[in-house]
Design a protein around this motif. Sequence first.
Motif, PDB file in Angstrom:
ATOM      1  N   LEU A  76       0.786  -1.181   0.055  1.00 34.37           N
ATOM      2  CA  LEU A  76      -0.108  -0.027  -0.068  1.00 34.37           C
ATOM      3  C   LEU A  76       0.968   1.193  -0.105  1.00 34.37           C
ATOM      4  CD1 LEU A  76      -2.966   1.005   0.423  1.00 34.37           C
ATOM      5  CD2 LEU A  76      -2.732   1.089   2.609  1.00 34.37           C
ATOM      6  N   ALA A  77       0.915   2.069  -1.202  1.00 41.44           N
ATOM      7  CA  ALA A  77       1.945   3.157  -1.262  1.00 41.44           C
ATOM      8  C   ALA A  77       1.296   4.026  -2.336  1.00 41.44           C
ATOM      9  CB  ALA A  77       3.203   2.819  -1.467  1.00 41.44           C
ATOM     10  N   ASP A  78       1.837   5.164  -2.575  1.00 42.84           N
ATOM     11  CA  ASP A  78       1.405   6.215  -3.304  1.00 42.84           C
ATOM     12  C   ASP A  78       2.409   6.326  -4.543  1.00 42.84           C
ATOM     13  OD1 ASP A  78       0.393   8.230  -4.954  1.00 42.84           O
ATOM     14  OD2 ASP A  78       0.555   9.844  -3.454  1.00 42.84           O
ATOM     15  N   GLY A  79       1.949   5.504  -5.610  1.00 45.67           N
ATOM     16  CA  GLY A  79       2.993   5.495  -6.781  1.00 45.67           C
ATOM     17  C   GLY A  79       4.133   4.870  -6.470  1.00 45.67           C
ATOM     18  N   LEU A  80       5.306   5.607  -6.826  1.00 45.42           N
ATOM     19  CA  LEU A  80       6.630   5.075  -6.879  1.00 45.42           C
ATOM     20  C   LEU A  80       7.260   4.740  -5.471  1.00 45.42           C
ATOM     21  CD1 LEU A  80       8.725   6.362  -9.790  1.00 45.42           C
ATOM     22  CD2 LEU A  80       7.013   4.226  -9.733  1.00 45.42           C
ATOM     23  N   ALA A  81       6.347   4.971  -4.404  1.00 47.59           N
ATOM     24  CA  ALA A  81       6.836   4.893  -2.721  1.00 47.59           C
ATOM     25  C   ALA A  81       6.537   3.546  -2.625  1.00 47.59           C
ATOM     26  CB  ALA A  81       5.838   5.865  -2.137  1.00 47.59           C
ATOM     27  N   ALA A  82       5.967   2.704  -3.569  1.00 45.21           N
ATOM     28  CA  ALA A  82       5.860   1.268  -3.405  1.00 45.21           C
ATOM     29  C   ALA A  82       7.291   0.502  -3.286  1.00 45.21           C
ATOM     30  CB  ALA A  82       5.061   0.657  -4.256  1.00 45.21           C
ATOM     31  N   ILE A  83       8.239   1.315  -4.052  1.00 40.64           N
ATOM     32  CA  ILE A  83       9.683   0.777  -4.421  1.00 40.64           C
ATOM     33  C   ILE A  83      10.316   1.098  -3.296  1.00 40.64           C
ATOM     34  CG2 ILE A  83      11.629   0.596  -5.826  1.00 40.64           C
ATOM     35  CD1 ILE A  83       9.713   1.548  -8.306  1.00 40.64           C
ATOM     36  N   GLU A  84      10.958  -0.042  -2.413  1.00 46.04           N
ATOM     37  CA  GLU A  84      12.039   0.185  -1.443  1.00 46.04           C
ATOM     38  C   GLU A  84      13.366  -0.232  -1.976  1.00 46.04           C
ATOM     39  OE1 GLU A  84      10.590  -2.637   1.518  1.00 46.04           O
ATOM     40  OE2 GLU A  84       8.672  -1.908   1.565  1.00 46.04           O
ATOM     41  N   LEU A 101      -1.648  11.536 -15.158  1.00 46.05           N
ATOM     42  CA  LEU A 101      -1.238  10.902 -13.565  1.00 46.05           C
ATOM     43  C   LEU A 101      -0.315  10.108 -13.840  1.00 46.05           C
ATOM     44  CD1 LEU A 101      -2.228   9.999 -10.748  1.00 46.05           C
ATOM     45  CD2 LEU A 101      -3.983   8.122 -12.003  1.00 46.05           C
ATOM     46  N   ILE A 102      -0.066   9.287 -14.810  1.00 51.14           N
ATOM     47  CA  ILE A 102       1.213   8.778 -15.239  1.00 51.14           C
ATOM     48  C   ILE A 102       2.543   9.636 -14.891  1.00 51.14           C
ATOM     49  CG2 ILE A 102       2.993   7.543 -16.770  1.00 51.14           C
ATOM     50  CD1 ILE A 102       0.331   6.146 -17.918  1.00 51.14           C
ATOM     51  N   LEU A 106       5.548   9.620 -12.045  1.00 53.59           N
ATOM     52  CA  LEU A 106       6.864   9.640 -12.131  1.00 53.59           C
ATOM     53  C   LEU A 106       7.574  10.756 -11.510  1.00 53.59           C
ATOM     54  CD1 LEU A 106       6.620   8.425 -16.049  1.00 53.59           C
ATOM     55  CD2 LEU A 106       7.417   7.147 -14.240  1.00 53.59           C
ATOM     56  N   GLU A 107       6.893  11.900 -11.703  1.00 48.69           N
ATOM     57  CA  GLU A 107       7.807  13.205 -11.180  1.00 48.69           C
ATOM     58  C   GLU A 107       7.678  13.098  -9.511  1.00 48.69           C
ATOM     59  OE1 GLU A 107       9.662  16.690 -11.151  1.00 48.69           O
ATOM     60  OE2 GLU A 107       9.058  15.503 -13.203  1.00 48.69           O
ATOM     61  N   ALA A 108       6.559  12.675  -9.237  1.00 47.45           N
ATOM     62  CA  ALA A 108       6.444  12.925  -7.532  1.00 47.45           C
ATOM     63  C   ALA A 108       7.340  11.711  -7.025  1.00 47.45           C
ATOM     64  CB  ALA A 108       5.210  12.362  -7.018  1.00 47.45           C
ATOM     65  N   VAL A 130       3.195  12.427 -21.522  1.00 51.32           N
ATOM     66  CA  VAL A 130       4.149  11.485 -20.992  1.00 51.32           C
ATOM     67  C   VAL A 130       5.209  11.494 -21.915  1.00 51.32           C
ATOM     68  CG1 VAL A 130       4.471   8.865 -20.934  1.00 51.32           C
ATOM     69  CG2 VAL A 130       2.128   9.832 -20.186  1.00 51.32           C
ATOM     70  N   ARG A 131       5.186  11.435 -23.274  1.00 49.62           N
ATOM     71  CA  ARG A 131       6.486  12.037 -24.122  1.00 49.62           C
ATOM     72  C   ARG A 131       7.402  13.099 -23.675  1.00 49.62           C
ATOM     73  NH1 ARG A 131       2.792  10.596 -28.235  1.00 49.62           N
ATOM     74  NH2 ARG A 131       2.700   8.351 -28.583  1.00 49.62           N
ATOM     75  N   SER A 132       6.613  14.190 -23.293  1.00 54.00           N
ATOM     76  CA  SER A 132       7.199  15.362 -23.091  1.00 54.00           C
ATOM     77  C   SER A 132       7.927  15.375 -21.653  1.00 54.00           C
ATOM     78  CB  SER A 132       6.418  16.457 -22.675  1.00 54.00           C
ATOM     79  OG  SER A 132       5.560  16.788 -24.020  1.00 54.00           O
ATOM     80  N   TRP A 133       7.442  14.486 -20.884  1.00 52.34           N
ATOM     81  CA  TRP A 133       7.931  14.266 -19.650  1.00 52.34           C
ATOM     82  C   TRP A 133       9.265  13.478 -19.633  1.00 52.34           C
ATOM     83  CZ3 TRP A 133       9.871  10.460 -16.521  1.00 52.34           C
ATOM     84  CH2 TRP A 133      10.301  10.789 -15.197  1.00 52.34           C
ATOM     85  N   LEU A 134       9.225  12.335 -20.289  1.00 54.76           N
ATOM     86  CA  LEU A 134      10.375  11.544 -20.941  1.00 54.76           C
ATOM     87  C   LEU A 134      11.512  12.165 -21.489  1.00 54.76           C
ATOM     88  CD1 LEU A 134       8.408   8.400 -22.205  1.00 54.76           C
ATOM     89  CD2 LEU A 134       9.413   8.421 -19.979  1.00 54.76           C
ATOM     90  N   MET A 135      10.995  13.214 -22.217  1.00 53.97           N
ATOM     91  CA  MET A 135      12.021  13.981 -23.023  1.00 53.97           C
ATOM     92  C   MET A 135      12.824  14.968 -22.150  1.00 53.97           C
ATOM     93  SD  MET A 135      11.741  16.540 -26.431  1.00 53.97           S
ATOM     94  CE  MET A 135      10.936  17.841 -25.714  1.00 53.97           C
ATOM     95  N   ALA A 136      12.041  15.577 -21.371  1.00 55.17           N
ATOM     96  CA  ALA A 136      12.564  16.552 -20.341  1.00 55.17           C
ATOM     97  C   ALA A 136      13.569  15.801 -19.071  1.00 55.17           C
ATOM     98  CB  ALA A 136      11.309  17.109 -19.759  1.00 55.17           C
TER      99      ALA A 136
END
Length: 234
Positions: A76-84, A101-102, A106-108, A130-136
Amino acid sequence: MNSTHLSKRLQTVSDHVEPGSRLADIGSDHAYLPIHLAQTHVIDFGVVGEVATGPLANATSEITKDHLLGVLHPRLADGLAAIEPGDDINAITIAGMGGNLITHILEAGKERLVGKEKLILQPNVGEPVVRSWLMANQYRILAEQILKEDGHIYEIITAKKTAKPVKYSELALKFGPFLLKEKSPVFVEKWREEMGLLARVIKNMEQATIPDTAKIAAIQSEINLINEVIKVES
């Protein structure tokens, strides 16, 4: 659909997960994707992340039913906070949500990204965001696919961090660098439908007491651009 028989959409996402990957599936819902990958021995470690208790309970139930709690770890976690820190994740799947949302996820969760992860993203809408975020953020797009299932058209975008800056044209950000080259029948269908929608918007706007001519012209320019890309009559 279940973990044995994935939807065409999820099967396409799963095809991009390389054998031996350590996976984080974010927003997993019933965990059909990671369960399928574990059952087919593509992965032997997976994090199943959910932000709400209901979907997490669904995922945990499915994982338990298939005796995979030793392989898949529901959290139970918000987004990538699930990764330890000790997970050593090198593949992240985020599927079935909007592009905004994607990119927020990723940003958070940027501090959880170490740079070796393959991102496998399936936005339902908002692919250019999404593509703009990936490029940035210096992620190079490795592959793109477009498919139709049950009347809906989906795009899958995979990307990986690169040491050099990434630059895509506005055209590539909007249509997808790989999809733009391929121009598959589904791609053409998607953008033909978009042209029809925009044409109806213009028709409605023209019926206003004082039509917004600048906005109508901008929408017509977008129709012209799409028409040029897919080479069909508007």
